[in-house]
Design an enzyme around this catalytic site. Structure first.
Site, PDB file in Angstrom:
ATOM      1  N   SER A   1      -1.629  -0.862  -1.153  1.00  0.00           N
ATOM      2  CA  SER A   1      -2.587  -2.119  -1.541  1.00  0.00           C
ATOM      3  C   SER A   1      -3.894  -2.102  -0.955  1.00  0.00           C
ATOM      4  O   SER A   1      -3.995  -1.293  -0.043  1.00  0.00           O
ATOM      5  CB  SER A   1      -2.139  -3.341  -1.587  1.00  0.00           C
ATOM      6  OG  SER A   1      -1.557  -3.754  -0.207  1.00  0.00           O
ATOM      7  N   CYS A   2      -4.865  -2.520  -1.565  1.00  0.00           N
ATOM      8  CA  CYS A   2      -6.264  -2.771  -1.033  1.00  0.00           C
ATOM      9  C   CYS A   2      -6.123  -3.169   0.475  1.00  0.00           C
ATOM     10  O   CYS A   2      -5.559  -4.149   0.752  1.00  0.00           O
ATOM     11  CB  CYS A   2      -6.896  -3.775  -1.896  1.00  0.00           C
ATOM     12  SG  CYS A   2      -8.580  -4.038  -1.226  1.00  0.00           S
ATOM     13  N   LEU A   3      -6.740  -2.640   1.263  1.00  0.00           N
ATOM     14  CA  LEU A   3      -6.884  -2.619   2.875  1.00  0.00           C
ATOM     15  C   LEU A   3      -7.462  -4.057   3.076  1.00  0.00           C
ATOM     16  O   LEU A   3      -7.159  -4.690   4.022  1.00  0.00           O
ATOM     17  CB  LEU A   3      -7.635  -1.670   3.397  1.00  0.00           C
ATOM     18  CG  LEU A   3      -7.063  -0.054   3.461  1.00  0.00           C
ATOM     19  CD1 LEU A   3      -8.151   0.565   4.080  1.00  0.00           C
ATOM     20  CD2 LEU A   3      -5.914  -0.016   4.193  1.00  0.00           C
TER      21      LEU A   3
END
Length: 253
Positions: free
Chosen positions: A166-168
């Protein structure tokens, strides 16, 4: 879902993250969407570097046309501020760029790999995609993560059992500004943990330090003082400290 894809006249651009959802979607789109289908991978500082390499592997295995779009979400003040609607502003930028590139390539539709499970969460980013006219064929067909993994496995697709990424930015506490160095440490720390066989894993940052979230079955192992001490020393050597184990287990993806 195949019938719905066959109605998408004029070709389609598929946003390919490299995860199992978008991989299955690209596979099905190439089989059923009339006309040209091209994949677009978004390269940003908010995505682990491994995802770009994996997207290239997926596209090659599927024989798909792949384009890389380099964008800077941190150039948007509302993204950098990391407020509750960060994802909305980020998706507007990213998928707005995909839509522009799709139109320039003569592709009538933009497809995204969101699944039915995603609809159960409060996701401002989905509102941005709706405004841009992005379609979610997997979600619209009622397909959740379990069914998607099963279909991907049956189709022999790469990464069908790969842990979800997932997006950092989701690792940084809401309200704390997104700083590239913080996300670099998160990415580095998660890499250390995966090398020790701890996956799936989420390493989250807040003003008090880092918190490690793992699936329930990892908790008994990580309560072993010897193993936990080994992991903490490895993380500290990577600049990731202090680190605490979140007592709330993270569900397996």
């Amino acid at each position: 879902m195949e019938a719905a894809l066959r109605r998408l006249e004029g070709g389609a651009a598929v946003a390919l993250s490299g995860g199992v959802d978008s991989t299955l979607l690209l596979h099905l789109a190439r089989r059923h969407v009339p006309g040209r289908v091209a994949a677009f991978h978004l390269v940003t500082s908010l995505q682990p570097a491994t995802e770009r390499r994996w997207a290239a592997v997926v596209a090659q295995r599927l024989g798909a046309e792949l384009h890389f779009l380099h964008l800077d979400p941190l150039s948007v003040a509302d993204v950098r501020a990391n407020g509750p609607r960060r994802c909305y502003h980020c998706k507007r930028l990213l998928y707005g760029a995909v839509r522009e590139q799709a139109a320039a390539a003569g592709l009538a539709h933009v497809l995204d790999g969101s699944n039915a499970d995603d609809l159960d969460d409060d996701r401002p980013g989905l509102a941005a995609l709706a405004e841009l006219g992005v379609l979610h064929p997997l979600a619209e067909a009622g397909m959740g993560k379990g069914e998607i993994r099963r279909l991907a496995r049956e189709a022999g697709l790469p990464g069908w059992n790969r842990p979800a990424q997932s997006c950092l930015a989701t690792r940084i506490q809401v309200g704390q500004p997104l700083a590239p160095e913080r996300m670099t440490l998160v990415e580095r720390g998660e890499g250390v943990l995966r090398r020790f066989g701890v996956a799936p894993v989420r390493l989250r940052w807040g003003p008090a330090g880092f918190t490690l979230q793992v699936p329930p079955d990892y908790h008994p192992r990580l309560r072993d003082p010897a193993l936990w001490g080994l992991l903490r020393r490895a993380l500290e050597a990577a600049g990731v400290a202090p680190v605490d184990l979140d007592p709330r287990p993270r569900p397996s993806p």
